[in-house]
Design a protein around this motif. Sequence first.
Motif, mmCIF file in Angstrom:
data_model
loop_
_atom_site.group_PDB
_atom_site.id
_atom_site.type_symbol
_atom_site.label_atom_id
_atom_site.label_comp_id
_atom_site.label_asym_id
_atom_site.label_seq_id
_atom_site.Cartn_x
_atom_site.Cartn_y
_atom_site.Cartn_z
ATOM 1 N N VAL B 90 0.435 -1.312 0.296
ATOM 2 C CA VAL B 90 -0.039 -0.222 0.347
ATOM 3 C C VAL B 90 0.396 1.661 0.528
ATOM 4 O O VAL B 90 0.831 2.500 -0.937
ATOM 5 N N TYR B 91 1.977 0.605 0.500
ATOM 6 C CA TYR B 91 3.147 2.281 0.751
ATOM 7 C C TYR B 91 4.043 2.565 0.493
ATOM 8 O O TYR B 91 4.124 3.649 -0.166
ATOM 9 N N ARG B 92 4.090 2.125 -0.544
ATOM 10 C CA ARG B 92 5.213 1.719 -1.312
ATOM 11 C C ARG B 92 5.304 2.460 -2.647
ATOM 12 O O ARG B 92 6.702 2.989 -2.346
ATOM 13 N N ASN B 93 4.175 3.059 -2.569
ATOM 14 C CA ASN B 93 4.682 4.096 -4.012
ATOM 15 C C ASN B 93 4.296 5.666 -3.429
ATOM 16 O O ASN B 93 4.509 6.511 -4.356
ATOM 17 N N PHE B 94 4.263 5.758 -1.796
ATOM 18 C CA PHE B 94 4.371 7.184 -1.524
ATOM 19 C C PHE B 94 5.962 7.041 -1.061
ATOM 20 O O PHE B 94 6.614 6.115 -0.729
ATOM 21 N N ASN B 95 6.203 8.309 -1.637
ATOM 22 C CA ASN B 95 7.006 9.001 -0.553
ATOM 23 C C ASN B 95 7.033 9.446 0.789
ATOM 24 O O ASN B 95 6.965 10.960 1.072
ATOM 25 N N VAL B 96 7.303 8.543 1.345
ATOM 26 C CA VAL B 96 6.768 8.834 3.368
ATOM 27 C C VAL B 96 8.218 7.501 3.998
ATOM 28 O O VAL B 96 8.151 7.293 3.106
ATOM 29 N N LYS B 97 8.362 7.922 5.056
ATOM 30 C CA LYS B 97 9.118 7.152 5.924
ATOM 31 C C LYS B 97 8.074 6.088 6.771
ATOM 32 O O LYS B 97 7.306 7.058 7.169
ATOM 33 N N VAL B 98 8.869 5.274 6.637
ATOM 34 C CA VAL B 98 8.231 4.160 7.255
ATOM 35 C C VAL B 98 8.485 3.321 8.696
ATOM 36 O O VAL B 98 9.964 3.281 8.161
ATOM 37 N N GLU B 99 7.833 3.346 9.779
ATOM 38 C CA GLU B 99 8.235 2.498 10.578
ATOM 39 C C GLU B 99 7.567 1.446 10.922
ATOM 40 O O GLU B 99 6.604 1.339 11.223
ATOM 41 N N ARG B 100 8.570 0.161 11.472
ATOM 42 C CA ARG B 100 7.482 -0.681 11.599
ATOM 43 C C ARG B 100 8.040 -0.873 13.086
ATOM 44 O O ARG B 100 8.570 -1.228 13.360
ATOM 45 N N VAL B 101 6.919 -1.207 13.699
ATOM 46 C CA VAL B 101 7.115 -1.259 15.465
ATOM 47 C C VAL B 101 5.676 -2.723 15.941
ATOM 48 O O VAL B 101 4.862 -2.697 15.423
ATOM 49 N N VAL B 102 6.293 -3.441 15.986
ATOM 50 C CA VAL B 102 4.845 -4.594 16.978
ATOM 51 C C VAL B 102 5.015 -5.145 17.999
ATOM 52 O O VAL B 102 6.379 -5.179 19.246
ATOM 53 N N GLY B 103 3.897 -4.655 18.706
ATOM 54 C CA GLY B 103 3.825 -5.049 19.966
ATOM 55 C C GLY B 103 2.808 -5.832 20.199
ATOM 56 O O GLY B 103 2.447 -7.064 19.288
ATOM 57 N N ARG B 104 2.333 -6.505 21.605
ATOM 58 C CA ARG B 104 2.342 -7.143 22.527
ATOM 59 C C ARG B 104 1.371 -7.584 23.304
ATOM 60 O O ARG B 104 1.338 -6.762 23.575
ATOM 61 N N GLY B 105 0.012 -7.713 23.320
ATOM 62 C CA GLY B 105 -0.650 -7.323 24.299
ATOM 63 C C GLY B 105 -2.228 -7.191 23.751
ATOM 64 O O GLY B 105 -2.613 -7.954 22.881
ATOM 65 N N GLU B 106 -3.108 -6.879 24.610
ATOM 66 C CA GLU B 106 -4.602 -6.435 24.518
ATOM 67 C C GLU B 106 -3.605 -5.136 23.614
ATOM 68 O O GLU B 106 -3.669 -4.663 23.869
ATOM 69 N N ALA B 107 -4.667 -5.188 22.282
ATOM 70 C CA ALA B 107 -4.150 -3.990 21.110
ATOM 71 C C ALA B 107 -5.115 -2.504 21.610
ATOM 72 O O ALA B 107 -4.023 -1.861 21.601
ATOM 73 N N LYS B 108 -5.860 -2.314 22.604
ATOM 74 C CA LYS B 108 -5.911 -1.294 22.945
ATOM 75 C C LYS B 108 -5.173 -0.649 24.055
ATOM 76 O O LYS B 108 -5.263 0.476 23.821
ATOM 77 N N ASP B 109 -4.660 -1.158 24.815
ATOM 78 C CA ASP B 109 -3.668 -0.735 25.807
ATOM 79 C C ASP B 109 -2.083 -0.759 25.173
ATOM 80 O O ASP B 109 -1.834 0.346 24.828
ATOM 81 N N VAL B 110 -1.974 -1.576 23.988
ATOM 82 C CA VAL B 110 -1.268 -0.930 23.566
ATOM 83 C C VAL B 110 -0.536 -0.207 22.460
ATOM 84 O O VAL B 110 0.149 0.811 22.352
ATOM 85 N N ILE B 111 -1.794 -0.034 21.919
ATOM 86 C CA ILE B 111 -2.143 0.851 20.766
ATOM 87 C C ILE B 111 -1.732 2.264 21.675
ATOM 88 O O ILE B 111 -1.194 3.248 21.217
ATOM 89 N N CYS B 112 -2.567 2.841 22.960
ATOM 90 C CA CYS B 112 -3.022 3.804 23.405
ATOM 91 C C CYS B 112 -1.452 4.382 24.281
ATOM 92 O O CYS B 112 -0.714 4.870 23.769
ATOM 93 N N ASN B 113 -0.715 2.573 24.623
ATOM 94 C CA ASN B 113 -0.047 3.302 25.660
ATOM 95 C C ASN B 113 1.912 3.813 24.575
ATOM 96 O O ASN B 113 2.233 4.473 24.824
ATOM 97 N N THR B 114 1.458 3.333 23.081
ATOM 98 C CA THR B 114 2.635 3.259 22.317
ATOM 99 C C THR B 114 1.864 4.874 21.678
ATOM 100 O O THR B 114 3.430 5.523 21.462
ATOM 101 N N VAL B 115 1.779 5.069 20.801
ATOM 102 C CA VAL B 115 1.159 6.382 21.080
ATOM 103 C C VAL B 115 1.431 7.696 22.059
ATOM 104 O O VAL B 115 2.447 8.712 21.618
ATOM 105 N N GLU B 116 1.485 7.331 23.289
ATOM 106 C CA GLU B 116 1.937 7.962 24.441
ATOM 107 C C GLU B 116 2.732 7.966 24.008
ATOM 108 O O GLU B 116 4.857 9.054 24.042
ATOM 109 N N LYS B 117 4.126 6.746 23.999
ATOM 110 C CA LYS B 117 5.705 7.034 24.598
ATOM 111 C C LYS B 117 6.208 7.493 23.349
ATOM 112 O O LYS B 117 7.507 7.894 23.241
#
Lengths: 162, 162
Positions: B90-117
Amino acid sequence: MEGGNTKTGQKIVVAVDESRESMHALFWCLSNLVSPTSNSTLVLLYVRPPPPIYSPFDAAGYMFSGDAISTMEKYGKDLVNSVMQRAEAVYRNFNVKVERVVGRGEAKDVICNTVEKLDADILVMGSHGYGFLKRAILGSVSDHCAKHVKCPVVIVKHPEEN
Amino acid sequence: MEGGNTKTGQKIVVAVDESRESMHALFWCLSNLVSPTSNSTLVLLYVRPPPPIYSPFDAAGYMFSGDAISTMEKYGKDLVNSVMQRAEAVYRNFNVKVERVVGRGEAKDVICNTVEKLDADILVMGSHGYGFLKRAILGSVSDHCAKHVKCPVVIVKHPEEN
């Protein structure tokens, strides 16, 4: 597909009210979703509460006069103008086409219906941080809209109200 | 302040999973929030479920072998790779820097914590349309995140799942 911001001519509905949060949401929208080349239309939507059903007598048994009712109606209209003026101060320096829509009724229903009727591409609104209890029991306007409108919904919080 | 898209160097977290909806959310983000001049960083966040607590015996009384456990772990890792590959398409044709993060746990908690961190500027995610009952009782991941993260949250629905 190189780059981004490929979509042009989008219709973006921004729900505005008396809160600082909604003006912040408007500014966020202008800063992030609108560009000079995007040819987007910003629809500022203000929802007036449903007209109260006046008993001919108030709680103390005094009769409401026609004057009192028309004064309250005038206050409501002044509020619309005040909000739209504050909004204009936010968008005036941005190069964007703006339309104003004033609805009347329950905010959550009017917002969802307007978004659908206009076939909007994006809805932007404040989160209306009513606090845990009220939100949990009643649900907030933004919760309701996020669930019920078909287009992407952006929920913006005021940084100082976090 | 003329024009728009004035913000540069933003960190945008996009929560991705196996759903078509999250890939649509990623595409929406690239099309609407990223421009070649914005110098934004896209953080693709995938959340693996918490590791199951294995009883040494399964329901039928057979013992779990180490092989079975490592097979399930491998399946989880393959799933991460599969999602990230779909995202890349999806992103390969867009000119954007991409980082990948893989978290583990309850999705809602991990997403909120990652956004804050990460001190992210925007969170983009699918709505996960679980339907009225499940949503009303359990609340969805996007509901939870919209309430709890401080930055603006974009909730994107897949057009065909409306």
